[in-house]
Design an enzyme around this catalytic site. Sequence first.
Site, short mmCIF file in Angstrom:
data_model
loop_
_atom_site.label_atom_id
_atom_site.label_comp_id
_atom_site.label_asym_id
_atom_site.label_seq_id
_atom_site.Cartn_x
_atom_site.Cartn_y
_atom_site.Cartn_z
N PHE A 42 22.39 -2.06 9.06
CA PHE A 42 22.10 -0.73 9.71
C PHE A 42 21.03 0.15 9.54
CE2 PHE A 42 24.31 2.27 12.92
CZ PHE A 42 25.05 1.23 13.33
N GLN A 102 20.53 15.21 15.54
CA GLN A 102 19.30 13.75 15.55
C GLN A 102 19.69 13.51 16.49
OE1 GLN A 102 22.82 10.38 13.51
NE2 GLN A 102 20.81 10.36 12.47
N HIS A 128 19.62 10.12 18.50
CA HIS A 128 19.68 8.68 18.71
C HIS A 128 18.73 8.12 18.96
CE1 HIS A 128 22.00 5.12 17.92
NE2 HIS A 128 22.49 4.96 17.19
N LEU A 183 25.84 5.90 24.68
CA LEU A 183 24.79 5.10 23.36
C LEU A 183 25.12 3.97 23.33
CD1 LEU A 183 24.14 6.65 20.87
CD2 LEU A 183 26.76 5.36 19.63
N GLU A 199 22.69 1.14 17.36
CA GLU A 199 22.44 0.93 16.36
C GLU A 199 22.83 -0.69 16.07
OE1 GLU A 199 20.25 4.11 13.78
OE2 GLU A 199 21.06 2.52 11.96
N ARG A 236 17.14 6.84 11.96
CA ARG A 236 17.16 6.70 13.45
C ARG A 236 16.08 8.60 13.85
NH1 ARG A 236 23.48 7.59 13.98
NH2 ARG A 236 23.66 5.23 13.75
N HIS A 242 22.88 13.11 19.17
CA HIS A 242 23.37 12.66 19.17
C HIS A 242 24.90 13.29 18.02
CE1 HIS A 242 25.75 8.41 18.03
NE2 HIS A 242 25.57 8.78 17.02
N ARG A 283 21.15 11.90 8.52
CA ARG A 283 22.34 11.31 8.44
C ARG A 283 22.08 9.70 9.37
NH1 ARG A 283 26.11 8.47 11.40
NH2 ARG A 283 26.18 9.76 13.52
#
Length: 597
Positions: A119, A240, A242, A252, A255, A286, A353, A398
């Site tokens: 990730f 954030q 995304h 979404l 990721e 991100r 996000h 994050r």
Amino acid sequence: MNVAKRTFDAVIVGAGGAGLRAALQLSEAGLKTAVLTKVFPTRSHTVAAQGGVAASLGNSTEDNWHWHMYDTVKGSDWLGDQDAIEFMVRKANEVVVELEHYGMPFDRTDNGKIYQRPFGGHSMNYGQAPVMRSCAAADRTGHAMLHALYQRNVRANTQFFVEWMALDLIRNSEGDVVGVTAIEMETGEVSIFHAKATIFATGGAGRIYYSSTNAFINTGDGVGMAARAGIPLEDMEFWQFHPTGVAGAGVLITEGVRGEGGILRNASGERFMERYAPNLKDLASRDVVSRSMVTEINEGRGCGPDKDHVLLDITHLSPETILKRLPGIREISIQFAGVDPIKAPIPVVPTCHYQMGGIPTNYKGQVVVPKDGNPNVPVSGFYAAGECACASVHGANRLGTNSLLDLLVFGKSAGETVVEDFKSGNLTLKPLPADAADVSLARINRLETQKGGTEVHDVRLDMQRTMQKHAGVFRFNDLLVEGVEKIKEVAEQAKTTQIGDKSKVWNTARTEALELDNLIEVAKATMISAEARKESRGAHVRDDAPDTAENPNGRDDKNWLKHTLWYSEGNRLDYKPVNLKPLSDDVDPIALAKRTY
Ligand SMILES: Cc1cc2nc3c(=O)[nH]c(=O)nc-3n(C[C@H](O)[C@H](O)[C@H](O)COP(=O)(O)OP(=O)(O)OC[C@H]3O[C@@H](n4cnc5c(N)ncnc54)[C@H](O)[C@@H]3O)c2cc1C
């Protein structure tokens, strides 16, 4: 209005991953525990989490918590508190294995261990190469997790109040929290939940933006309630975006798609992330990937007739891999983009996000506020965990799959703290103030009687457009200054919202009006905190704070290595130090450095 009263040892607002994990700790310890939720527990936004939950189990590639700690501090652009981060990454294996024992159906490796995928921003050996750290159940990890936790709570006799909306926090004259008021959505009746401990786990507030991956119920209720009750909000400028929301729809695409080998391409088919992040490429963190995408689009290399998105390509993966590891993504792509990713790439754009900021807490889940010169004094009786809280482990950005981990670790930790305080006799049932329900009743009464006011959906749309334009992926000084004035105007309009439907039973117009009060607090906190922070850090990147030798990436540690605290009253700002010291004396701090991937 007649106000009923219910008394519990603990009341938890929110039945997502954080609320359910906390509830389990309390119910299993024998505390009389109520959980309030606007929707059936397993419909909380946690159910939508796709990609995974991070833990350095090292099942497929070598891994350890030191690397996870380094990645998380670096991902946070050094704004995360290192004591809380150490606590979280060291607890990760325990809470994930525990979840497996609760019946969570993780995918498996060939030798039967929990399957882990790479990730963004998670690395081996301090940033050298991607690591396989995110434990996954296909692309439905949150769904599996929430169901496992819910079933366990049923077994533990947690008492659920489903389709109950908490309205306001109740504090006594000393400032201690003694419970909440709530409205039963089915009947419109208001009740007081009187408790020794109150835990907020109300999730995020992505709905302040026009384009968001968040559920419609993610309206920042806990954050709004805390702000109205005088609790400051921490680091709310950090949101954030995304990288991969479906273009035009916002839904979404995890990721995990890039974790499985997906590649981002511009109009000429170029794998452009190689230019921005030579090491981790499409798996950079991100904020970095989102900004790279927006730069490609702004410089004319976007795709489609309007050149307004880029493409996420997995056509080189085998159909078997896609069907086994990413079945939900294929479905979303077909339904929302009209594209079967086995055959063609998915059109994507950065979409709001996740909120990095929230109600300030320490790693024990206690809500902390400045008092008598100490920046972190616990508020008696008040705890928070999950996305509504700021522990602060995510700092300015994050890492993917660190949120589900945050829910488990800090949900459990908040629960443990309450149980300890309960057993040691530190938690007592303090008397309710005489005016405990007055604020909530006045809010409802205003909606009953308001004449000639504004429409809820107009005000909400104004707010969402203002946030999207003035506090987006890139931030511009003049837009932020203008944004502050605009959002204050929108907040004024929100004071006179009116609803046509005055009925009591299942009045969704009233629910939306009450939610708007919370969204507005979040929006004000975001815009005002963002305008004030005159540096670039993590997800907050300003045009007037560029990359220089003195301030790498525009980050100004001399003046801005500090947490923002925004108070609703008077829109006042304050700041407190970042904790750069890990929890254990024998753990070295992660030293400040320029962030590159
Ligand atoms: C589409 C999507 C995919 C994601 N994928 C991942 C991933 O793969 N890995 C990862 O780590 N993170 C992921 N995230 C982030 C992560 O899922 C969330 O941060 C996390 O689930 C939030 O959990 P929570 O328990 O804090 O709140 P939620 O799950 O949002 O639950 C909030 C709860 O509070 C209740 N509530 C709210 N207001 C009130 C009120 N006024 N009264 C009563 N109840 C109330 C709601 O009913 C709900 O039960 C994803 C997020 C999204 C949106």
